[in-house]
Design an enzyme around this catalytic site. Structure first.
Site, mmCIF file in Angstrom:
data_model
loop_
_atom_site.group_PDB
_atom_site.id
_atom_site.type_symbol
_atom_site.label_atom_id
_atom_site.label_comp_id
_atom_site.label_asym_id
_atom_site.label_seq_id
_atom_site.Cartn_x
_atom_site.Cartn_y
_atom_site.Cartn_z
ATOM 1 N N HIS A 182 1.028 -1.211 -0.078
ATOM 2 C CA HIS A 182 0.026 -0.047 0.098
ATOM 3 C C HIS A 182 0.992 1.311 -0.106
ATOM 4 O O HIS A 182 0.548 2.213 0.474
ATOM 5 C CB HIS A 182 -0.765 0.442 1.112
ATOM 6 C CG HIS A 182 -2.139 -1.704 1.404
ATOM 7 N ND1 HIS A 182 -1.875 -1.971 2.400
ATOM 8 C CD2 HIS A 182 -2.835 -1.598 0.452
ATOM 9 C CE1 HIS A 182 -2.685 -2.576 2.136
ATOM 10 N NE2 HIS A 182 -3.329 -2.521 0.716
ATOM 11 N N HIS A 183 1.930 1.094 -0.446
ATOM 12 C CA HIS A 183 2.777 2.209 0.046
ATOM 13 C C HIS A 183 2.773 3.395 -1.316
ATOM 14 O O HIS A 183 2.726 4.650 -1.164
ATOM 15 C CB HIS A 183 4.686 1.709 -0.073
ATOM 16 C CG HIS A 183 4.953 1.376 -2.212
ATOM 17 N ND1 HIS A 183 4.299 0.233 -2.434
ATOM 18 C CD2 HIS A 183 5.525 2.095 -2.669
ATOM 19 C CE1 HIS A 183 4.861 0.516 -3.468
ATOM 20 N NE2 HIS A 183 5.226 1.857 -4.063
ATOM 21 N N LYS A 243 -2.519 -2.128 -7.651
ATOM 22 C CA LYS A 243 -2.793 -2.503 -9.032
ATOM 23 C C LYS A 243 -2.575 -4.424 -9.569
ATOM 24 O O LYS A 243 -1.821 -4.503 -9.493
ATOM 25 C CB LYS A 243 -2.349 -2.147 -10.081
ATOM 26 C CG LYS A 243 -2.257 -1.844 -11.129
ATOM 27 C CD LYS A 243 -4.669 -1.258 -11.689
ATOM 28 C CE LYS A 243 -4.712 -1.506 -13.205
ATOM 29 N NZ LYS A 243 -5.392 -2.291 -13.187
ATOM 30 N N LYS A 274 6.466 -4.583 -10.804
ATOM 31 C CA LYS A 274 6.261 -4.116 -11.739
ATOM 32 C C LYS A 274 6.206 -2.385 -11.937
ATOM 33 O O LYS A 274 6.774 -1.950 -13.103
ATOM 34 C CB LYS A 274 5.416 -5.461 -12.455
ATOM 35 C CG LYS A 274 5.078 -5.222 -13.625
ATOM 36 C CD LYS A 274 4.290 -6.297 -14.288
ATOM 37 C CE LYS A 274 4.182 -7.663 -14.084
ATOM 38 N NZ LYS A 274 3.285 -8.531 -14.067
ATOM 39 N N LYS A 293 -3.347 -8.499 -7.000
ATOM 40 C CA LYS A 293 -3.654 -9.817 -7.523
ATOM 41 C C LYS A 293 -4.880 -10.441 -7.629
ATOM 42 O O LYS A 293 -4.853 -10.606 -6.138
ATOM 43 C CB LYS A 293 -2.529 -10.621 -7.397
ATOM 44 C CG LYS A 293 -2.186 -11.732 -8.530
ATOM 45 C CD LYS A 293 -2.127 -10.900 -9.759
ATOM 46 C CE LYS A 293 -1.493 -11.301 -11.132
ATOM 47 N NZ LYS A 293 -1.087 -10.982 -12.164
ATOM 48 N N SER A 326 -2.767 0.421 -18.330
ATOM 49 C CA SER A 326 -3.768 -0.159 -17.867
ATOM 50 C C SER A 326 -3.762 1.238 -16.936
ATOM 51 O O SER A 326 -4.513 1.880 -16.200
ATOM 52 C CB SER A 326 -3.603 -1.525 -16.494
ATOM 53 O OG SER A 326 -4.356 -2.117 -17.422
HETATM 54 N N1 GLU Z 1 -2.080 -8.746 -15.046
HETATM 55 C C1 GLU Z 1 -1.597 -8.004 -15.916
HETATM 56 C C2 GLU Z 1 -0.250 -8.310 -15.350
HETATM 57 O O1 GLU Z 1 0.558 -9.126 -14.873
HETATM 58 C C3 GLU Z 1 -2.095 -6.700 -15.752
HETATM 59 C C4 GLU Z 1 -2.511 -6.315 -14.420
HETATM 60 C C5 GLU Z 1 -2.860 -4.631 -14.729
HETATM 61 O O2 GLU Z 1 -2.628 -3.761 -15.798
HETATM 62 O O3 GLU Z 1 -2.904 -4.195 -13.629
HETATM 63 O O4 GLU Z 1 0.925 -7.332 -15.288
#
Ligand code: GLU
Length: 500
Positions: free
Chosen positions: A93-94, A99, A123, A135, A391
């Site tokens: 949550h930083h 996402k 990422k 996730k 995204s």
């Molecule tokens: N599922 C994709 C990933 O692993 C997209 C994640 C997203 O767009 O939030 O990067």
């Protein structure tokens, strides 16, 4: 007054209890099975932090998963009641919102979701997307369900997330992942909107939506396109090509892609358009190979027509598809699932460059073998980040309530046309209609999205490789990417302070 339950209701209750009892042993138990994928992610993390100088407690906080929501809910399937198991993990949550995608697969378990959420944190940081990692996963094989049933499962899952505040434009924003796509994202958006009527940014609760439902042009192809930009940078990196004893550029490079889903298909398509020769495509039911190259669009048409890439007339079908991972090639793109390259096959992999299209396709043990052999591994957290980058653009579009290019496309066209007119007047020469259109054309949404993606992939490559080239202790690109990412997260925590 409370009425006593009817005979029919009693029968239904008995049936429900029976269903739960039948499933409880095998399916309902909280899966604690140890998932090697989470181990691999943590091992990579540990390797990188050994090179960083941050307080241990802070690094521990970055490594752990902040919250996991495990849920079980009933869904009516073919007249019966099925108990569905699902998760949503918020790794960090930083930065808010969290996402990351939602996957539908039989193999989903809590540790897998946590590993994937952690990867999302790293990422996002590596490509400067200002989100924490998350996730989700539902343990179902979507192939066993009708569209109607999938819609019920998806909507019910969304309601569970809403109840616990695990979804929302400023809280946690899911997206597609393995087994899900724009259709599921539209159901999620619609369900969320029904519950958040006064939330003006409700559409930003999920990304990867169809364009007609608030999606952004270019999102579907984004991960494959991002992979192409990443590989393009690597093969044009003179120092790297010298080290790997490869010619500069993509032209003529032999590529094998594992997975012909959204990521694999687009990656293969863009790499081929960029001049590479795609000599093999691997799917779960077999592979196709042709040393002269495979036409990706034509293979895709064959797949749509027959339901499989196998028996494609322009290539040879290999029944045991995964053996093709070991074929001679320059670039291998594992773009299917995690742990596909493991200690059992790593020593036989011949590719000089391995670009991870999937999340975690190489186990930590396998990577050690590959690195010893001199292969160059381009890590998932950078290579497949194109999806989350676009995204982010979709989320920005949703909260700004305007399509990219809407305000300036015509103005840009007008300025360019005036410029062309002036040049023509001054030189006395005139351009053809096509040339004029090409120069004058203003950028539309897809141009802007692709340009933002290209810029992000190029600048992230440069930042990661700067660490790789400048620090002799950094021996591979994954460690460089982890160092880059963890350092940014640590800086963010340090400037935030710890509350309270
Ligand atoms: N599922 C994709 C990933 O692993 C997209 C994640 C997203 O767009 O939030 O990067």
């Amino acid at each position: 007054m409370k009425s006593s339950p009817s005979k029919k209701d009693k029968k239904k209750t008995v049936a429900l209890k029976k269903t739960i009892a039948k499933k409880s042993a095998a399916e309902l138990a909280l899966p604690t099975a140890h998932n090697p994928f989470l181990d691999s992610v943590n091992r990579y993390f540990d390797k990188a932090v050994a090179l960083l100088d941050h307080p241990t407690g802070l690094l521990d906080q970055i490594r752990v998963c902040n919250s996991v929501y495990y849920m079980q809910f009933p869904v009516r399937i073919k007249g019966d009641i099925h108990v569905v198991q699902a998760w949503r993990a918020e790794h960090s949550h930083h930065k808010m919102p969290c996402k990351g995608g939602i996957r539908y697969a039989d193999s989903v378990d809590q540790e897998e979701v946590q590993a994937l959420a952690a990867l999302m944190t790293y990422k996002c940081a590596v490509v400067d997307v200002p989100f924490g990692g998350g996730k989700g996963g539902i343990r179902i094989n979507p192939k066993n369900y009708t569209v109607d049933e999938l819609e019920r499962v998806t909507r019910r899952y969304t309601v569970e997330l809403i109840k616990k505040n695990f979804i929302g434009p400023s809280v946690d924003v899911p997206a597609p992942d393995y087994g899900t796509g724009p259709r599921e994202m539209a159901w999620i958006a619609d369900t969320y909107q029904a519950f958040a009527k006064d939330e003006i940014n409700a559409l930003a609760c999920v990304t990867g939506k169809p364009v007609g439902q608030g999606g952004v042009r270019g999102r579907t192809a984004a991960t494959g396109r991002g992979l192409f930009y990443a590989v393009h940078e690597a093969v044009n990196d003179h120092e790297l090509m010298k080290k790997l004893k490869l010619d500069i550029g993509l032209a003529g490079k032999r590529v094998i892609v594992q997975g012909f889903g959204n990521v694999g298909y687009h990656a293969a398509k863009f790499l081929r358009e960029g001049g590479a020769i795609v000599i093999g495509i691997i799917e779960w039911d077999g592979a196709v190979v042709n040393p002269k190259g495979i036409n990706i669009d034509s293979l895709n048409e064959h797949r749509i027509k027959t339901g499989s890439i196998t028996n494609y007339p322009e290539a040879k079908t290999i029944k045991h598809g995964n053996t093709v991972l070991e074929h001679e090639c320059d670039i291998l793109v594992p773009a299917a699932l995690e742990s596909q390259i493991h200690i059992g096959n790593a020593a036989k992999i011949k590719a000089r460059i391995i670009a991870e299209g999937a999340n975690g396709p190489i186990t930590a043990d396998a990577e050690e073998i590959l690195l010893k052999k001199g292969s160059f591994v381009m890590p998932d957290m950078y290579v497949n980040a194109g999806g989350v980058v676009v995204s982010y653009f979709e989320w920005l579009k949703n909260i700004s309530h305007v399509r990219f290019g809407r305000m300036d496309k015509r103005f840009e066209e007008g300025s360019n046309t005036r410029l062309v007119n002036t040049v023509e007047k001054l030189t006395g020469k005139s351009l053809s209609v096509t040339e004029r259109q090409m120069i004058a054309r203003g950028a539309d949404e897809e141009d802007i999205v692709n340009s933002g993606l290209e810029d992000t992939m190029i600048s992230s490559y440069q930042s990661i490789m700067e660490i790789y080239y400048s620090n002799p202790k950094v021996k591979d690109m994954r460690v460089a990417a982890f160092v880059n990412s963890i350092d940014k997260i640590a800086q963010s925590y340090l400037s935030l302070g710890i509350f309270p």
